[in-house]
Design a protein around this motif. Structure first.
Motif, PDB file in Angstrom:
ATOM      1  N   ALA A   1       0.831  -1.183  -0.039  1.00  0.00           N
ATOM      2  CA  ALA A   1      -0.202   0.017  -0.075  1.00  0.00           C
ATOM      3  C   ALA A   1       0.972   1.136   0.003  1.00  0.00           C
ATOM      4  O   ALA A   1       0.610   2.255  -0.831  1.00  0.00           O
ATOM      5  CB  ALA A   1      -0.851   0.153   1.137  1.00  0.00           C
TER       6      ALA A   1
ATOM      7  N   CYS B   1      -3.349  -9.880  -3.261  1.00  0.00           N
ATOM      8  CA  CYS B   1      -3.806  -8.707  -2.628  1.00  0.00           C
ATOM      9  C   CYS B   1      -3.909  -7.551  -3.855  1.00  0.00           C
ATOM     10  O   CYS B   1      -2.981  -7.404  -4.367  1.00  0.00           O
ATOM     11  CB  CYS B   1      -3.082  -8.255  -1.605  1.00  0.00           C
ATOM     12  SG  CYS B   1      -2.893  -9.328  -0.203  1.00  0.00           S
TER      13      CYS B   1
ATOM     14  N   ALA C   1      -4.303  -3.745  -4.426  1.00  0.00           N
ATOM     15  CA  ALA C   1      -4.528  -2.619  -3.722  1.00  0.00           C
ATOM     16  C   ALA C   1      -4.845  -1.564  -4.729  1.00  0.00           C
ATOM     17  O   ALA C   1      -4.401  -1.244  -5.840  1.00  0.00           O
ATOM     18  CB  ALA C   1      -2.908  -2.227  -3.213  1.00  0.00           C
ATOM     19  N   LYS C   2      -5.829  -0.735  -4.324  1.00  0.00           N
ATOM     20  CA  LYS C   2      -6.174   0.263  -5.110  1.00  0.00           C
ATOM     21  C   LYS C   2      -5.821   1.620  -4.379  1.00  0.00           C
ATOM     22  O   LYS C   2      -6.324   1.828  -3.412  1.00  0.00           O
ATOM     23  CB  LYS C   2      -7.825   0.270  -5.189  1.00  0.00           C
ATOM     24  CG  LYS C   2      -8.008  -0.979  -6.312  1.00  0.00           C
ATOM     25  CD  LYS C   2      -9.645  -1.202  -6.665  1.00  0.00           C
ATOM     26  CE  LYS C   2      -9.774  -2.530  -7.318  1.00  0.00           C
ATOM     27  NZ  LYS C   2     -11.113  -2.690  -7.708  1.00  0.00           N
TER      28      LYS C   2
ATOM     29  N   GLU D   1      -5.862   7.505  -0.286  1.00  0.00           N
ATOM     30  CA  GLU D   1      -6.209   6.356   0.426  1.00  0.00           C
ATOM     31  C   GLU D   1      -6.243   5.187  -0.618  1.00  0.00           C
ATOM     32  O   GLU D   1      -6.111   5.117  -1.659  1.00  0.00           O
ATOM     33  CB  GLU D   1      -8.061   6.777   0.406  1.00  0.00           C
ATOM     34  CG  GLU D   1      -8.474   7.506   1.274  1.00  0.00           C
ATOM     35  CD  GLU D   1     -10.012   7.310   1.375  1.00  0.00           C
ATOM     36  OE1 GLU D   1     -10.447   7.543   2.243  1.00  0.00           O
ATOM     37  OE2 GLU D   1     -10.485   7.772   0.257  1.00  0.00           O
TER      38      GLU D   1
ATOM     39  N   PHE E   1      -6.988   0.901  -0.405  1.00  0.00           N
ATOM     40  CA  PHE E   1      -7.745  -0.095  -0.259  1.00  0.00           C
ATOM     41  C   PHE E   1      -7.233  -1.310  -0.763  1.00  0.00           C
ATOM     42  O   PHE E   1      -7.191  -1.401  -2.007  1.00  0.00           O
ATOM     43  CB  PHE E   1      -9.392   0.037  -0.690  1.00  0.00           C
ATOM     44  CG  PHE E   1      -9.833   1.411  -0.147  1.00  0.00           C
ATOM     45  CD1 PHE E   1     -10.605   1.469   1.087  1.00  0.00           C
ATOM     46  CD2 PHE E   1     -10.038   2.446  -1.064  1.00  0.00           C
ATOM     47  CE1 PHE E   1     -11.186   2.785   1.395  1.00  0.00           C
ATOM     48  CE2 PHE E   1     -10.453   3.532  -0.665  1.00  0.00           C
ATOM     49  CZ  PHE E   1     -11.051   3.597   0.424  1.00  0.00           C
ATOM     50  N   THR E   2      -7.103  -2.258   0.165  1.00  0.00           N
ATOM     51  CA  THR E   2      -6.541  -3.640  -0.371  1.00  0.00           C
ATOM     52  C   THR E   2      -7.553  -4.584  -0.417  1.00  0.00           C
ATOM     53  O   THR E   2      -8.249  -4.940   0.769  1.00  0.00           O
ATOM     54  CB  THR E   2      -5.423  -4.040   0.422  1.00  0.00           C
ATOM     55  OG1 THR E   2      -4.165  -2.877   0.287  1.00  0.00           O
ATOM     56  CG2 THR E   2      -4.680  -5.278  -0.224  1.00  0.00           C
ATOM     57  N   TYR E   3      -7.718  -5.361  -1.229  1.00  0.00           N
ATOM     58  CA  TYR E   3      -8.738  -6.454  -1.421  1.00  0.00           C
ATOM     59  C   TYR E   3      -8.170  -7.716  -1.545  1.00  0.00           C
ATOM     60  O   TYR E   3      -7.158  -8.004  -2.245  1.00  0.00           O
ATOM     61  CB  TYR E   3      -9.650  -6.198  -2.660  1.00  0.00           C
ATOM     62  CG  TYR E   3     -10.543  -4.779  -2.502  1.00  0.00           C
ATOM     63  CD1 TYR E   3     -11.945  -4.854  -1.860  1.00  0.00           C
ATOM     64  CD2 TYR E   3     -10.051  -3.686  -3.068  1.00  0.00           C
ATOM     65  CE1 TYR E   3     -12.503  -3.406  -1.753  1.00  0.00           C
ATOM     66  CE2 TYR E   3     -10.646  -2.527  -2.738  1.00  0.00           C
ATOM     67  CZ  TYR E   3     -11.802  -2.387  -2.262  1.00  0.00           C
ATOM     68  OH  TYR E   3     -12.748  -1.062  -1.833  1.00  0.00           O
TER      69      TYR E   3
ATOM     70  N   MET F   1     -12.243  -6.522   1.518  1.00  0.00           N
ATOM     71  CA  MET F   1     -11.504  -5.626   1.830  1.00  0.00           C
ATOM     72  C   MET F   1     -10.555  -6.364   2.992  1.00  0.00           C
ATOM     73  O   MET F   1     -11.151  -6.566   3.984  1.00  0.00           O
ATOM     74  CB  MET F   1     -12.107  -4.417   2.265  1.00  0.00           C
ATOM     75  CG  MET F   1     -11.022  -3.117   2.230  1.00  0.00           C
ATOM     76  SD  MET F   1     -11.695  -1.510   2.852  1.00  0.00           S
ATOM     77  CE  MET F   1     -12.740  -1.228   1.271  1.00  0.00           C
TER      78      MET F   1
ATOM     79  N   GLN G   1      -7.048  -1.197   4.973  1.00  0.00           N
ATOM     80  CA  GLN G   1      -7.312   0.247   4.484  1.00  0.00           C
ATOM     81  C   GLN G   1      -6.466   1.344   5.095  1.00  0.00           C
ATOM     82  O   GLN G   1      -5.986   1.053   6.129  1.00  0.00           O
ATOM     83  CB  GLN G   1      -8.692   0.605   4.811  1.00  0.00           C
ATOM     84  CG  GLN G   1      -9.523   1.755   4.205  1.00  0.00           C
ATOM     85  CD  GLN G   1      -9.265   3.086   5.088  1.00  0.00           C
ATOM     86  OE1 GLN G   1      -9.422   2.900   6.363  1.00  0.00           O
ATOM     87  NE2 GLN G   1      -9.042   3.954   4.655  1.00  0.00           N
TER      88      GLN G   1
ATOM     89  N   ASN H   1      -4.958   5.544   5.122  1.00  0.00           N
ATOM     90  CA  ASN H   1      -4.864   6.727   4.797  1.00  0.00           C
ATOM     91  C   ASN H   1      -3.632   7.382   4.929  1.00  0.00           C
ATOM     92  O   ASN H   1      -2.854   7.319   5.843  1.00  0.00           O
ATOM     93  CB  ASN H   1      -5.745   7.794   5.454  1.00  0.00           C
ATOM     94  CG  ASN H   1      -7.267   7.558   5.249  1.00  0.00           C
ATOM     95  OD1 ASN H   1      -7.609   7.405   4.276  1.00  0.00           O
ATOM     96  ND2 ASN H   1      -8.058   7.119   6.451  1.00  0.00           N
TER      97      ASN H   1
END
Lengths: 212, 212
Positions: free
Chosen positions: A125, A157, A159-160, A176, A178-180, A185, A188, A190
């Motif tokens: 991330a 994973c 990650a967006k 931000e 988010f990893t799915y 999810m 997360q 920040n």
DNA sequence: TACTGATTTAGTACCAGGTTATAATAGCTG
DNA sequence: CAGCTATTATAACCTGGTACTAAATCAGTA
């Protein structure tokens, strides 16, 4: 002509050269960017000796080494002109968003549980958050992160990252991530990323930055 | 001296050069291993023109390109250390506090700036926070972190972790970590660590996440 | 002691793939 | 035509080497 006699004697004092060879290999492995000339300084032998050594050890010259490294990376890289990233970047819109993929392997998990160590998930991330910032220098300032569920061996994973604000503060960006895993999810975060904001940092190193 | 008059005239027939520039950029992007000489063949102009073009477009020479690629890959190859705790634990009082030391090496920094990547500093803190929890399983739940100043090549990071609360919530522990270089604090993080707290979380059959 | 052989150093020529600078030429354009 | 850009040519120089020849150094040993 009985040529052999070295073999018969255990050759106890043949070490110096061997030692140097070992050192040489190690030095080059540690820093493939080193030139022969720099090696002479470290090993206190002439440049010819260095070159004979490389020849014997079949270590290619600097340029070949760099070329090999470049080739290797080029194969796996999807032509991003970018920074260093943990995970594979599959999409990137600078200053907007980015997606990277990272598969959890053996080396990323607690061996006893098969659960990924937090810092690997974080690293994916974090490096994506840095990569998505279109700037010469981008460093993580702060991060507020949540590991929603643990990630396990073999999971992929995704990650967006979304750049939320570049406004106001020019020197900071909020990202931000988010990893799915699949639909779920798992992480997360920040991030606040420091950015150089167009300034140019010249290290006299590689680039020739100025040139106009 | 009004240098610009190209602007005034729509410059309809200034295209050839622009086009060539575009093509050149594209060709080099597609194949960074291409030499100027090869480019002359493709673009049907002299080698000087190619070089002027590269100059204008600020495209470095072949060797520089390869070096840059090599550096990028070299950095990312050495991603995160694969094992257990990152940094050397020098003191550990379970459920109370811990200290670890981690020296920033070449492989931890952005090669261009010598500044450590955030996730390494985080990794030290995170793995210490996990290590200090005396439990079979300890996983990072959330973290709130601040990179106070950037850490540079060669600096030794001393991370100190304090377990702040085991009270109330049995399944969570709060751990504060402060990382110093010398007297100076460079990183601070508040971690919430999930712990198994006597209960048995069945993850892949085995227990105990870490340690030893 | 002199010979042998390995090791090390030195020196030269040459190469790729450039940079830098300077000048000449082609082609248009007002 | 002068004046401009774009292109090409030429030459000197640079880095980081290779390839080759030759000399110097040292160690062992016959």
């Amino acid at each position: 002509m009985h040529d052999y006699k070295v073999k018969e004697v255990p050759a106890i004092e043949r070490l110096p050269k061997r030692q140097r060879h070992q050192q040489l290999s190690k030095l080059i492995e540690e820093n493939p960017f080193i030139t022969d000339r720099e090696l002479t300084r470290l090993l206190k032998v002439s440049i010819q000796t260095i070159r004979l050594d490389r020849l014997e050890l079949a270590i290619p010259e600097l340029r070949e080494r760099l070329k090999l490294m470049a080739e290797r990376s080029y194969d796996s890289v999807r032509s991003l002109p970018l920074h260093e990233v943990i995970g594979d970047i599959v999409d990137l819109q600078l200053d907007r968003s980015g997606i990277s993929m990272f598969e959890i392997m053996h080396e990323h998990v607690f061996s006893r549980t098969g659960i990924a160590r937090g810092h690997h998930v974080f690293a994916q991330a974090n490096s994506l958050a840095v990569a998505v910032i279109d700037d010469e220098i981008a460093l993580t300032a702060t991060a507020d992160i949540r590991f929603i569920r643990s990630v396990k061996l073999g999971e992929k994973c995704i990650a967006k990252a979304y750049v939320r604000s570049i406004s106001g503060e020019k020197s900071k960006a909020k990202v931000e991530v988010f990893t799915y895993v699949g639909e779920e999810m798992v992480f997360q975060g920040n991030f606040v990323i420091y950015r150089s904001a167009g300034e140019h940092i010249d290290e006299g190193g590689i680039e020739r930055a100025d040139r106009h």
